[in-house]
Design a protein around this motif. Structure first.
Motif, mmCIF file in Angstrom:
data_model
loop_
_atom_site.group_PDB
_atom_site.id
_atom_site.type_symbol
_atom_site.label_atom_id
_atom_site.label_comp_id
_atom_site.label_asym_id
_atom_site.label_seq_id
_atom_site.Cartn_x
_atom_site.Cartn_y
_atom_site.Cartn_z
ATOM 1 N N ASP A 66 79.498 0.674 44.998
ATOM 2 C CA ASP A 66 80.178 -0.587 44.707
ATOM 3 C C ASP A 66 79.376 -1.809 45.152
ATOM 4 O OD1 ASP A 66 82.266 0.661 43.448
ATOM 5 O OD2 ASP A 66 83.667 0.472 45.131
ATOM 6 N N SER A 67 78.724 -1.737 46.295
ATOM 7 C CA SER A 67 78.001 -2.906 46.813
ATOM 8 C C SER A 67 76.702 -3.179 46.064
ATOM 9 C CB SER A 67 77.703 -2.719 48.302
ATOM 10 O OG SER A 67 76.818 -1.634 48.492
ATOM 11 N N VAL A 68 76.216 -2.222 45.292
ATOM 12 C CA VAL A 68 74.925 -2.402 44.598
ATOM 13 C C VAL A 68 75.014 -2.240 43.088
ATOM 14 C CG1 VAL A 68 73.533 -1.738 46.597
ATOM 15 C CG2 VAL A 68 74.293 0.015 44.992
ATOM 16 N N LYS A 69 76.211 -1.915 42.577
ATOM 17 C CA LYS A 69 76.283 -1.597 41.148
ATOM 18 C C LYS A 69 76.004 -2.791 40.252
ATOM 19 C CE LYS A 69 81.307 -1.733 40.624
ATOM 20 N NZ LYS A 69 82.462 -0.900 40.402
ATOM 21 N N GLU A 70 76.124 -4.017 40.780
ATOM 22 C CA GLU A 70 75.777 -5.181 39.955
ATOM 23 C C GLU A 70 74.275 -5.226 39.666
ATOM 24 O OE1 GLU A 70 75.206 -6.611 44.145
ATOM 25 O OE2 GLU A 70 76.819 -5.517 43.156
ATOM 26 N N ASN A 71 73.481 -4.472 40.412
ATOM 27 C CA ASN A 71 72.043 -4.419 40.193
ATOM 28 C C ASN A 71 71.621 -3.297 39.245
ATOM 29 O OD1 ASN A 71 72.264 -5.170 43.489
ATOM 30 N ND2 ASN A 71 71.089 -6.532 42.192
ATOM 31 N N LEU A 72 72.540 -2.411 38.907
ATOM 32 C CA LEU A 72 72.220 -1.279 38.036
ATOM 33 C C LEU A 72 72.735 -1.529 36.623
ATOM 34 C CD1 LEU A 72 73.190 1.679 40.390
ATOM 35 C CD2 LEU A 72 70.889 1.018 39.720
ATOM 36 N N GLU A 73 71.851 -1.349 35.642
ATOM 37 C CA GLU A 73 72.285 -1.453 34.252
ATOM 38 C C GLU A 73 72.744 -0.110 33.727
ATOM 39 O OE1 GLU A 73 69.931 -3.343 31.285
ATOM 40 O OE2 GLU A 73 69.738 -5.147 32.486
ATOM 41 N N THR A 74 71.940 0.918 33.971
ATOM 42 C CA THR A 74 72.293 2.261 33.502
ATOM 43 C C THR A 74 72.095 3.270 34.619
ATOM 44 O OG1 THR A 74 70.063 2.730 32.682
ATOM 45 C CG2 THR A 74 71.627 1.785 31.108
ATOM 46 N N LEU A 75 72.906 4.308 34.582
ATOM 47 C CA LEU A 75 72.811 5.404 35.537
ATOM 48 C C LEU A 75 73.119 6.691 34.776
ATOM 49 C CD1 LEU A 75 72.548 6.501 38.422
ATOM 50 C CD2 LEU A 75 74.943 5.895 38.794
ATOM 51 N N LYS B 251 70.193 9.327 48.680
ATOM 52 C CA LYS B 251 68.876 8.841 48.260
ATOM 53 C C LYS B 251 69.000 7.676 47.287
ATOM 54 C CE LYS B 251 66.149 13.026 48.889
ATOM 55 N NZ LYS B 251 65.117 13.856 48.275
ATOM 56 N N LEU B 252 69.964 7.756 46.398
ATOM 57 C CA LEU B 252 70.167 6.702 45.413
ATOM 58 C C LEU B 252 70.514 5.377 46.091
ATOM 59 C CD1 LEU B 252 70.530 5.855 42.422
ATOM 60 C CD2 LEU B 252 72.865 6.692 42.573
ATOM 61 N N ILE B 253 71.384 5.425 47.063
ATOM 62 C CA ILE B 253 71.787 4.198 47.764
ATOM 63 C C ILE B 253 70.604 3.590 48.521
ATOM 64 C CG2 ILE B 253 73.202 3.356 49.692
ATOM 65 C CD1 ILE B 253 75.407 5.255 48.492
ATOM 66 N N LYS C 36 67.425 3.933 47.789
ATOM 67 C CA LYS C 36 66.495 3.413 46.778
ATOM 68 C C LYS C 36 66.967 2.076 46.218
ATOM 69 C CE LYS C 36 63.121 3.883 43.720
ATOM 70 N NZ LYS C 36 61.730 3.796 44.079
ATOM 71 N N VAL C 37 68.236 1.978 45.880
ATOM 72 C CA VAL C 37 68.766 0.736 45.312
ATOM 73 C C VAL C 37 68.699 -0.394 46.337
ATOM 74 C CG1 VAL C 37 70.828 -0.389 44.380
ATOM 75 C CG2 VAL C 37 70.213 1.899 43.609
ATOM 76 N N LYS C 38 69.038 -0.110 47.585
ATOM 77 C CA LYS C 38 68.979 -1.145 48.621
ATOM 78 C C LYS C 38 67.549 -1.628 48.840
ATOM 79 C CE LYS C 38 73.230 -0.189 51.074
ATOM 80 N NZ LYS C 38 73.877 0.261 52.288
ATOM 81 N N LYS C 39 66.569 -0.705 48.827
ATOM 82 C CA LYS C 39 65.162 -1.094 48.982
ATOM 83 C C LYS C 39 64.718 -1.986 47.830
ATOM 84 C CE LYS C 39 63.251 2.704 51.686
ATOM 85 N NZ LYS C 39 62.355 3.869 51.659
ATOM 86 N N GLU C 40 65.074 -1.608 46.611
ATOM 87 C CA GLU C 40 64.718 -2.413 45.439
ATOM 88 C C GLU C 40 65.370 -3.791 45.509
ATOM 89 O OE1 GLU C 40 62.673 -2.022 42.718
ATOM 90 O OE2 GLU C 40 61.888 -0.236 43.699
ATOM 91 N N LYS C 41 66.624 -3.819 45.933
ATOM 92 C CA LYS C 41 67.352 -5.084 46.039
ATOM 93 C C LYS C 41 66.688 -5.989 47.074
ATOM 94 C CE LYS C 41 72.131 -6.660 46.586
ATOM 95 N NZ LYS C 41 73.496 -6.249 46.872
ATOM 96 N N GLU C 42 66.257 -5.413 48.211
ATOM 97 C CA GLU C 42 65.571 -6.191 49.247
ATOM 98 C C GLU C 42 64.249 -6.741 48.724
ATOM 99 O OE1 GLU C 42 65.221 -3.643 52.674
ATOM 100 O OE2 GLU C 42 67.386 -3.615 52.981
ATOM 101 N N LYS C 43 63.510 -5.923 47.950
ATOM 102 C CA LYS C 43 62.238 -6.391 47.367
ATOM 103 C C LYS C 43 62.461 -7.598 46.479
ATOM 104 C CE LYS C 43 60.170 -2.089 46.432
ATOM 105 N NZ LYS C 43 59.438 -1.256 45.464
ATOM 106 N N ILE C 44 63.453 -7.515 45.623
ATOM 107 C CA ILE C 44 63.737 -8.620 44.703
ATOM 108 C C ILE C 44 64.189 -9.856 45.477
ATOM 109 C CG2 ILE C 44 65.343 -9.394 42.891
ATOM 110 C CD1 ILE C 44 63.047 -7.566 41.931
ATOM 111 N N ASN C 45 65.070 -9.669 46.461
ATOM 112 C CA ASN C 45 65.555 -10.812 47.246
ATOM 113 C C ASN C 45 64.445 -11.465 48.065
ATOM 114 O OD1 ASN C 45 68.134 -10.576 46.268
ATOM 115 N ND2 ASN C 45 68.862 -9.330 47.960
ATOM 116 N N SER C 46 63.464 -10.688 48.515
ATOM 117 C CA SER C 46 62.369 -11.256 49.312
ATOM 118 C C SER C 46 61.413 -12.089 48.454
ATOM 119 C CB SER C 46 61.608 -10.143 50.043
ATOM 120 O OG SER C 46 60.870 -9.366 49.120
#
Length: 97
Positions: free
Chosen positions: A28-37, A81-83, A85-95
């Motif tokens: 729920d906290s990261v699904k706005e960053n995912l288009e497809t799963l 693992k998915l969570i 990965k998504v959090k790491k990607e989100k941090e990269k984009i935010n940085s």
């Protein structure tokens, strides 16, 4: 987010679908960053391969795979693992902003 679940040499039962849908709340906290799963569960002899292919809304595709003798624990590890990965990607984009 578009979600798809399929089985290869494995019939995806209602129990499996329900279990994965319950796990989806962890996203729920990261699904706005995912288009497809896309989840794929493959049964090979006495092993399960649980895979997730997903695309972020900034276009980066990713793949995660977990192998296991038992399906439920493999799904649990995949979501862990998915969570991460998504959090790491989100941090990269935010940085970068």
């Amino acid at each position: 987010m578009h979600f798809e679940l399929k089985g290869v040499h494995y019939h995806v039962s209602e129990n499996t679908t329900d279990y994965i849908e319950k796990k989806m709340h962890r996203l729920d906290s990261v699904k706005e960053n995912l288009e497809t799963l896309h989840f794929t569960i493959t049964k090979e002899k006495n092993m399960f391969k649980v895979e997730a292919n997903f695309h972020f809304n900034w276009g980066a595709p990713s793949h995660i795979r977990v192998d296991g003798h038992d399906l439920w624990p493999a799904i649990d590890v995949l979501f862990d693992k998915l969570i991460v990965k998504v959090k790491k990607e989100k941090e990269k984009i935010n940085s970068h902003h």
